[in-house]
Design a protein around this motif. Structure first.
Motif, PDB file in Angstrom:
ATOM      1  N   VAL A 228       0.854  -1.186   0.000  1.00 55.05           N
ATOM      2  CA  VAL A 228       0.000   0.000   0.000  1.00 55.05           C
ATOM      3  C   VAL A 228       0.891   1.238   0.000  1.00 55.05           C
ATOM      4  O   VAL A 228       1.092   1.878   1.009  1.00 55.05           O
ATOM      5  CB  VAL A 228      -0.929  -0.001   1.237  1.00 55.05           C
ATOM      6  CG1 VAL A 228      -1.841   1.210   1.221  1.00 55.05           C
ATOM      7  CG2 VAL A 228      -1.770  -1.256   1.269  1.00 55.05           C
TER       8      VAL A 228
ATOM      9  N   SER B  65      -0.847   0.370   7.199  1.00 51.66           N
ATOM     10  CA  SER B  65      -1.523  -0.538   6.283  1.00 51.66           C
ATOM     11  C   SER B  65      -3.029  -0.519   6.476  1.00 51.66           C
ATOM     12  O   SER B  65      -3.790  -0.445   5.503  1.00 51.66           O
ATOM     13  CB  SER B  65      -0.987  -1.964   6.451  1.00 51.66           C
ATOM     14  OG  SER B  65      -1.156  -2.413   7.775  1.00 51.66           O
TER      15      SER B  65
ATOM     16  N   SER C 129      -3.112  -5.727  -1.155  1.00 49.82           N
ATOM     17  CA  SER C 129      -2.575  -4.367  -1.227  1.00 49.82           C
ATOM     18  C   SER C 129      -2.126  -3.982  -2.632  1.00 49.82           C
ATOM     19  O   SER C 129      -2.575  -2.978  -3.189  1.00 49.82           O
ATOM     20  CB  SER C 129      -1.407  -4.210  -0.252  1.00 49.82           C
ATOM     21  OG  SER C 129      -0.379  -5.145  -0.541  1.00 49.82           O
TER      22      SER C 129
END
Length: 465
Positions: A49, A186, A268
């Protein structure tokens, strides 16, 4: 019990410490491996991410025109994720079993002296990525400053330097010291991306449909080229998988470790890439730190999102772009680890990331990835052929640290295969990674079998006399 000048490998064999290596490069003991599987997952979500990956997704838009449509982009991402997770799970095994870092793993294929060349091929791209991520983070920090000062402050360079200095300080404590940053970054940033996705779908459907969904795109070279870019983006990380797996607590089976890569990377990496493509299609801007405030259009929320961009950048750099080059600098200069991470941060300041990421196009970033992956593809291929085919997953760890042992000097087969694979990759740069992998792996096997018959590097392999 080991003395202060010894450590043990997993078989209980004492490894004598040499003054030419820093202590951080010796095998990790079981008590020093404190990263739990849950933290490991969050670490890779935090790495995936990030705004660099979002910029890769945005790279399908060049000057407002899509080179691939949304369906081709999604399929390219899924294919790349499957390959990335598989290679991660294979190449992390030696580091996990023996607790050794990547720069020591390289010795079995390239030799103690030959490792200098192959380790630089990992360290230099990581330093440039460190600069790229920090430039994006500096852009986000500048957006915050503009909003807070009502436009009176606007200087990305100053923000970039300030953020880089902060990261240098944090890196002195290692990425273990900021595990909470990985977890918070995250979770919160994924939540922010869901919010952005909702805005894009509700307020920018027309632009996305016209510029991305209905785009003709291509199932030819641009499609496979994007897969290679995605693979090249992760090439530096999975080639040095040992640097991360050696930190993971012992007792995690191979099958479970595979899921520790596949799940977070799918969640992600896949989501971030698609958001990046949609964001560029909606705004025409490929730098997400500048595009996000455009679609949000709310100064208070923009400050929050930009703040978490900065946190995500720090988290990503701590995992992917600081530890590997710091190990390389430690290996080559004999400096202590903390000095090496400081040098890594200073070098990233002069990586010229602003040249690779411009407002209307990220093609410079794509070309940079393709060029360095032309070398890293061969390296990962040689390591996998060495460990799984030639050595059948049996390596004498003590020999890797013996500067007068079978891995001393250069392995001509490894170095030749790497350069032959890289040369072949440059025949078609957009497919550099896969060409390098196939050519180098095949070449290394043949050279190991038929050439250099008296080479000490054949010891312990299926070709040992």
């Amino acid at each position: 019990m080991a003395t202060i000048n010894e450590s043990y490998d997993t078989k209980g064999i004492a490894i004598e410490h040499s003054s030419s290596l820093d202590e951080s490069l010796y095998p990790k003991s079981e008590k020093d491996r404190t990263v739990k599987p849950r933290d490991y997952i969050f670490m890779w979500i935090g790495d995936g991410v990030n705004l660099g990956n979002m910029t890769l997704g945005a790279s399908v838009m060049v000057a407002g025109v899509a080179t691939l449509n949304i369906f081709q982009t999604i399929l390219a991402a899924l294919i790349a994720i499957g390959i990335i997770s598989t290679i991660f799970a294979l190449n992390d095994r030696l580091g996990y079993k023996e607790g050794i870092p990547y720069v020591v793993q390289l010795r079995m294929s390239f030799g103690i002296k030959g490792t200098v060349i192959s380790s630089l091929l990992r360290g230099i791209p990581a330093i440039v990525w460190y600069g790229i991520q920090s430039w994006i983070g500096g852009t986000a920090l500048n957006e915050i400053a503009k909003i807070v000062t009502n436009g009176s402050f606007d200087n990305i360079v100053v923000c970039f330097i300030a953020l880089q200095l902060l990261q240098i300080v944090l890196s002195l404590f290692g990425f273990h010291a900021i595990k909470w940053v990985e977890t918070v970054a995250s979770v919160v940033f994924m939540a922010a991306l869901v919010y952005v996705f909702g805005i894009l779908m509700s307020s920018h459907t027309a632009e996305i449909t016209q510029n991305l969904v209905q785009a003709k795109g291509s199932w030819g070279l641009p499609f496979f080229g994007l897969i290679m870019v995605f693979l090249g983006n992760y090439a530096g990380i999975f080639v040095s998988a040992a640097d991360y797996s050696r930190e993971l607590e012992t007792g995690v089976r191979d099958k479970k470790r595979r899921s520790l890569y596949f799940i977070p990377i799918t969640i992600s990496y896949g989501f971030v890439i698609i958001i990046g493509a949609m964001l560029a299609a909606a705004t025409g801007v490929t730098n997400p730190a500048q595009a996000l405030p455009i679609v949000i259009d709310n100064p208070y929320i923009s400050v929050g999102v930009s703040a978490f961009i900065v946190v995500a950048v720090i988290a990503t750099n701590m995992v992917a772009n600081i530890v590997p080059p710091a190990y390389v600098i430690t290996l080559l200069t004999k400096l202590k680890y903390k000095v090496s991470v400081t040098i890594t941060g200073l070098l990233a300041l002069v990586a010229f990331p602003w040249v690779l990421i411009q407002e209307s196009s990220a093609t410079g970033l794509n070309m940079f990835i393709l060029i360095y992956s032309a070398f890293l593809g061969p390296v990962i291929s040689i390591l996998l052929v060495e460990y799984f085919i030639l050595r059948k997953q049996r390596v004498d760890t003590a020999d890797l640290y013996n500067e007068e042992g079978p891995f001393a000097g250069y392995n001509p087969a490894g170095l030749l295969a790497m350069f032959i694979g890289a040369a072949a990759a440059f025949v078609e740069v957009e497919l550099a990674w896969i060409i390098g992998v196939v050519v180098a792996g095949t070449t290394y096997y043949l050279l190991s079998k038929y050439a250099f018959k008296n080479s000490s590097f054949k010891k312990g392999t299926i070709f040992e006399s």
